[in-house]
Design a protein around this motif. Structure first.
Motif, PDB file in Angstrom:
ATOM      1  N   PHE A 133      62.039  64.338  36.511  1.00  0.00           N
ATOM      2  CA  PHE A 133      60.991  65.083  37.445  1.00  0.00           C
ATOM      3  C   PHE A 133      60.754  66.590  37.818  1.00  0.00           C
ATOM      4  O   PHE A 133      59.470  66.960  37.521  1.00  0.00           O
ATOM      5  CB  PHE A 133      61.540  64.709  38.796  1.00  0.00           C
ATOM      6  CG  PHE A 133      60.597  64.461  40.016  1.00  0.00           C
ATOM      7  CD1 PHE A 133      59.542  63.744  40.173  1.00  0.00           C
ATOM      8  CD2 PHE A 133      60.951  64.934  40.748  1.00  0.00           C
ATOM      9  CE1 PHE A 133      58.320  63.994  40.963  1.00  0.00           C
ATOM     10  CE2 PHE A 133      59.717  65.439  41.907  1.00  0.00           C
ATOM     11  CZ  PHE A 133      58.477  64.736  41.956  1.00  0.00           C
ATOM     12  N   THR A 134      61.866  67.377  38.139  1.00  0.00           N
ATOM     13  CA  THR A 134      61.782  68.895  37.810  1.00  0.00           C
ATOM     14  C   THR A 134      61.347  70.151  37.102  1.00  0.00           C
ATOM     15  O   THR A 134      61.827  70.969  37.117  1.00  0.00           O
ATOM     16  CB  THR A 134      62.887  69.272  39.061  1.00  0.00           C
ATOM     17  OG1 THR A 134      63.830  69.020  37.888  1.00  0.00           O
ATOM     18  CG2 THR A 134      63.408  68.196  40.328  1.00  0.00           C
ATOM     19  N   GLY A 135      61.846  69.103  35.416  1.00  0.00           N
ATOM     20  CA  GLY A 135      62.387  70.011  34.469  1.00  0.00           C
ATOM     21  C   GLY A 135      63.528  69.939  34.098  1.00  0.00           C
ATOM     22  O   GLY A 135      64.594  69.666  34.500  1.00  0.00           O
ATOM     23  N   GLY A 136      63.927  70.999  32.872  1.00  0.00           N
ATOM     24  CA  GLY A 136      64.707  71.244  32.336  1.00  0.00           C
ATOM     25  C   GLY A 136      65.700  72.155  33.073  1.00  0.00           C
ATOM     26  O   GLY A 136      65.966  73.409  32.662  1.00  0.00           O
ATOM     27  N   ASN A 137      66.536  72.343  34.477  1.00  0.00           N
ATOM     28  CA  ASN A 137      67.262  72.642  35.306  1.00  0.00           C
ATOM     29  C   ASN A 137      68.506  73.213  34.226  1.00  0.00           C
ATOM     30  O   ASN A 137      69.341  72.483  33.686  1.00  0.00           O
ATOM     31  CB  ASN A 137      67.537  72.584  36.467  1.00  0.00           C
ATOM     32  CG  ASN A 137      66.946  71.803  36.944  1.00  0.00           C
ATOM     33  OD1 ASN A 137      65.983  72.719  37.890  1.00  0.00           O
ATOM     34  ND2 ASN A 137      66.557  70.291  37.344  1.00  0.00           N
ATOM     35  N   GLY A 196      59.750  79.165  33.799  1.00  0.00           N
ATOM     36  CA  GLY A 196      59.519  78.983  32.717  1.00  0.00           C
ATOM     37  C   GLY A 196      59.837  77.548  31.911  1.00  0.00           C
ATOM     38  O   GLY A 196      59.787  77.168  31.618  1.00  0.00           O
ATOM     39  N   ARG A 197      61.026  76.616  33.502  1.00  0.00           N
ATOM     40  CA  ARG A 197      61.400  75.428  32.642  1.00  0.00           C
ATOM     41  C   ARG A 197      60.498  74.494  33.258  1.00  0.00           C
ATOM     42  O   ARG A 197      60.992  73.287  33.513  1.00  0.00           O
ATOM     43  CB  ARG A 197      62.333  74.945  32.097  1.00  0.00           C
ATOM     44  CG  ARG A 197      62.658  76.097  31.216  1.00  0.00           C
ATOM     45  CD  ARG A 197      64.415  75.911  30.617  1.00  0.00           C
ATOM     46  NE  ARG A 197      65.092  74.568  30.651  1.00  0.00           N
ATOM     47  CZ  ARG A 197      66.432  74.327  30.206  1.00  0.00           C
ATOM     48  NH1 ARG A 197      66.857  75.631  29.701  1.00  0.00           N
ATOM     49  NH2 ARG A 197      66.503  73.483  29.638  1.00  0.00           N
ATOM     50  N   ASP A 198      59.849  74.697  34.572  1.00  0.00           N
ATOM     51  CA  ASP A 198      59.290  74.093  35.994  1.00  0.00           C
ATOM     52  C   ASP A 198      58.223  73.284  35.353  1.00  0.00           C
ATOM     53  O   ASP A 198      57.192  73.410  34.800  1.00  0.00           O
ATOM     54  CB  ASP A 198      59.022  74.946  37.102  1.00  0.00           C
ATOM     55  CG  ASP A 198      58.603  73.947  38.004  1.00  0.00           C
ATOM     56  OD1 ASP A 198      58.701  73.378  38.119  1.00  0.00           O
ATOM     57  OD2 ASP A 198      59.346  75.270  38.790  1.00  0.00           O
ATOM     58  N   SER A 199      58.072  71.602  35.737  1.00  0.00           N
ATOM     59  CA  SER A 199      57.591  70.622  34.970  1.00  0.00           C
ATOM     60  C   SER A 199      56.192  70.166  36.360  1.00  0.00           C
ATOM     61  O   SER A 199      56.000  69.847  36.236  1.00  0.00           O
ATOM     62  CB  SER A 199      58.585  69.817  35.222  1.00  0.00           C
ATOM     63  OG  SER A 199      58.932  68.562  35.390  1.00  0.00           O
ATOM     64  N   LEU A 200      56.976  71.403  37.712  1.00  0.00           N
ATOM     65  CA  LEU A 200      55.821  70.530  38.474  1.00  0.00           C
ATOM     66  C   LEU A 200      55.398  71.633  38.967  1.00  0.00           C
ATOM     67  O   LEU A 200      54.387  72.072  39.674  1.00  0.00           O
ATOM     68  CB  LEU A 200      56.759  70.307  39.657  1.00  0.00           C
ATOM     69  CG  LEU A 200      57.540  68.755  39.901  1.00  0.00           C
ATOM     70  CD1 LEU A 200      58.509  68.186  41.053  1.00  0.00           C
ATOM     71  CD2 LEU A 200      56.801  67.852  39.805  1.00  0.00           C
TER      72      LEU A 200
END
Length: 250
Positions: A109-113, A189-193
């Protein structure tokens, strides 16, 4: 809420800090309701949610594409409860879509934290995801599909006229935020929202902002949840944010 804090603090100007949806609320207030500017000293906005047409989260895109929130709204469900049966059944359908992997729900949901430890993840999962208004979820889905920052669309010209005085929802004009209002933007940079492309579009909308009033921080390895749960967020995000707030107090 802002008015309440302002009044309770004997009308001292407030430093606002928001993450994710909390940043969208700030953009709405700053661009649409100018009376709030006088109550604010500055705003720190983490993982800014403004433009959403480049969202890369498969879960968010899937939910918008299948009109998940709208389906619940049409069913008369005012509360969007991810733990409830109705939402669970619809999420199960989304998880079967091509390219959607719900095995790792948080990162999906959020991207690769990058920087969450197991204890923080367990704490998060013990309390999240929280319920929200179905109308709120419909609103976010509308913005994902349309690529604009606008008020809620009631789906009917008559209703929109009733609430807004016009047939279509008013668009929030981010560039209307006063150029001398202090802003701190921090994105990952890795935020998918809060996608990198959407944040760049936001920065372009603020290009006339006074350079000494706009601080932009970019963390290439951070995703959406890192800003509130990462073990190193204090050093990487919050120390810079607090330094920004102190600067505005001078």
């Amino acid at each position: 809420m802002l008015q309440y804090v302002y009044d309770q603090s004997n009308q001292q100007k407030v430093h606002y800090v928001g993450h994710s949806l909390g940043t969208l609320i700030a953009f709405a207030a700053l661009s649409d309701q100018q009376q709030h500017i006088g109550m604010l000293r500055s705003a720190g906005l983490l993982s800014p949610i403004a433009y959403l047409n480049e969202v890369s989260s498969p879960l968010a895109i899937g939910a918008a594409d299948v009109f998940l929130a709208e389906a619940l709204h049409w069913l008369g469900l005012d509360e969007f409860d991810p733990t409830g049966t109705a939402v669970h059944n619809l999420l199960t359908t989304i998880c079967k879509l091509p390219g959607v992997d719900c095995y790792d729900l948080l990162n999906g949901f959020t991207g690769g934290n990058c920087c969450l430890d197991s204890s923080s993840v367990q704490t998060f999962l013990a309390h999240e995801p929280q319920a929200s208004s179905t109308k709120n979820m419909v609103h976010l889905a509308q913005m994902i599909r349309r690529g604009i920052i606008a008020k809620y669309d009631y789906g009917d010209a008559t209703d929109n006229i009733k609430y807004y005085g016009q047939a279509t929802p008013p668009v929030y004009n981010v560039s209307a935020i006063p150029d001398d209002f202090p802003l701190f933007l921090s994105s990952g940079g890795r935020d998918s929202l809060s996608d990198v492309k959407d944040v760049k579009r936001l920065e372009q909308a603020l290009q006339s902002h006074d350079s000494d009033k706009l601080t932009v921080q970019y963390l290439a390895d951070y995703a959406h949840a890192d800003f509130v749960l990462a073990g190193n967020a204090k050093e990487r995000v919050y120390e810079a944010l607090m330094a920004f707030f102190r600067l505005q107090d001078k």
